[in-house]
Design a protein around this motif. Structure first.
Motif, PDB file in Angstrom:
ATOM      1  N   LYS A 164       0.867  -1.167   0.000  1.00 51.78           N
ATOM      2  CA  LYS A 164       0.000   0.000   0.000  1.00 51.78           C
ATOM      3  C   LYS A 164       0.905   1.218   0.000  1.00 51.78           C
ATOM      4  O   LYS A 164       1.721   1.400   0.910  1.00 51.78           O
ATOM      5  N   ILE A 167       1.537   5.587  -0.972  1.00 52.58           N
ATOM      6  CA  ILE A 167       0.981   6.921  -1.189  1.00 52.58           C
ATOM      7  C   ILE A 167       1.852   7.626  -2.217  1.00 52.58           C
ATOM      8  O   ILE A 167       3.074   7.719  -2.052  1.00 52.58           O
ATOM      9  N   ILE A 169       3.471   2.835   2.874  1.00 58.94           N
ATOM     10  CA  ILE A 169       2.929   3.315   4.145  1.00 58.94           C
ATOM     11  C   ILE A 169       3.495   2.538   5.332  1.00 58.94           C
ATOM     12  O   ILE A 169       3.740   3.104   6.401  1.00 58.94           O
ATOM     13  N   ILE A 188      -3.723   6.870  -2.738  1.00 63.22           N
ATOM     14  CA  ILE A 188      -3.255   5.605  -2.174  1.00 63.22           C
ATOM     15  C   ILE A 188      -3.531   4.486  -3.179  1.00 63.22           C
ATOM     16  O   ILE A 188      -4.642   4.360  -3.686  1.00 63.22           O
ATOM     17  N   CYS A 208      -5.783   9.961   0.268  1.00 64.01           N
ATOM     18  CA  CYS A 208      -5.460  10.069   1.693  1.00 64.01           C
ATOM     19  C   CYS A 208      -5.880  11.438   2.218  1.00 64.01           C
ATOM     20  O   CYS A 208      -6.119  12.380   1.456  1.00 64.01           O
TER      21      CYS A 208
END
Length: 234
Positions: free
Chosen positions: A3, A5, A25, A52, A82
């Motif tokens: 995951k 960003i 993350i 994200i 996000c």
């Protein structure tokens, strides 16, 4: 599956492709998905700073300094946008105090590149500065180009750096064309903090013969407010 960003969406001289960088993350590792993504796909996948994504990313082996963030990717899918605070925490966790400390290389006064024969451990860093330490202006020598001068937290001045942040550059260019570039500088001056993503170019030899990796501003993020139009990508 990771995951991530998206922290950087950078432009090239043409709009055909974009380069993105993203931070995991969980681990804080920075990835640069390769090959570069076409602008149309970027729009289709809703790729923008703060987005994200979930997907498979693996670092290129062997890693090639300084661009150790280069990675293959697959099954990359948009999850959500996000929050402002989530994005700020990712930037905070990636902070270094100054440009020289971040790259592990001592820049001489006026120097804006790392020579090809120097070994550095990364090609993207984050610094946090006061708005008074950043100036945005039109390039005196190349019409249509927007440049920036910054003072980092070691007090070192880096002049006339190219802005490759796609959203910021496009917004600034539009206001420059309208003679309203001062509106951007005014907006910046009213903020409390600026986070800058500072990157290194691919190997390049300048007209004066200097060869190496050149500093560029990949991302400009203001707090407590951000400008929605700057982050709206077509």
């Amino acid at each position: 599956m990771r995951k991530i960003i998206v922290t950087d969406l950078t432009r090239f001289s043409t709009d055909e492709k974009v380069c993105i960088a993203a931070i995991d993350i969980s681990t804080g590792e920075c990835f640069r998905p390769m090959p570069y993504i076409k602008s149309a796909k970027c729009k289709a996948l809703k790729i923008h700073p703060g987005a994200i994504f979930v997907g498979v990313l693996d670092f290129k082996k062997p890693k090639e300094a300084p661009h150790v963030e280069d990675a293959s990717y697959s099954k990359l899918g948009f999850s959500r946008a996000c929050s402002s605070e989530e994005f700020r925490m990712v930037l905070e966790n990636s902070l270094t105090n100054s440009i020289s400390k971040g790259f592990g290389f001592t820049f001489e006064k006026g120097q804006k590149h790392i020579p090809s024969n120097q070994k550095v451990h990364c090609s993207i860093i984050t610094i946090k500065i006061n708005p008074k330490q950043l100036s945005i202006f039109e390039d005196q020598f190349k019409a249509g180009k927007i440049k920036a001068t910054l003072i980092d937290n070691d007090g070192q001045v880096f002049s006339y750096l190219p802005i490759t942040d796609r959203g910021f550059h496009d917004y600034a260019k539009k206001h420059q064309d309208n003679g309203k570039l001062n509106e951007i500088t005014e907006f910046i001056s009213n903020q409390e903090i600026i986070y800058l993503r500072i990157g290194l170019s691919r190997a390049y030899q300048s007209p004066n013969g200097k060869s190496g990796y050149w500093l560029q501003i990949n991302g400009i993020y203001t707090y407590p407010n951000f400008h929605e139009e700057i982050r709206a990508y077509d």
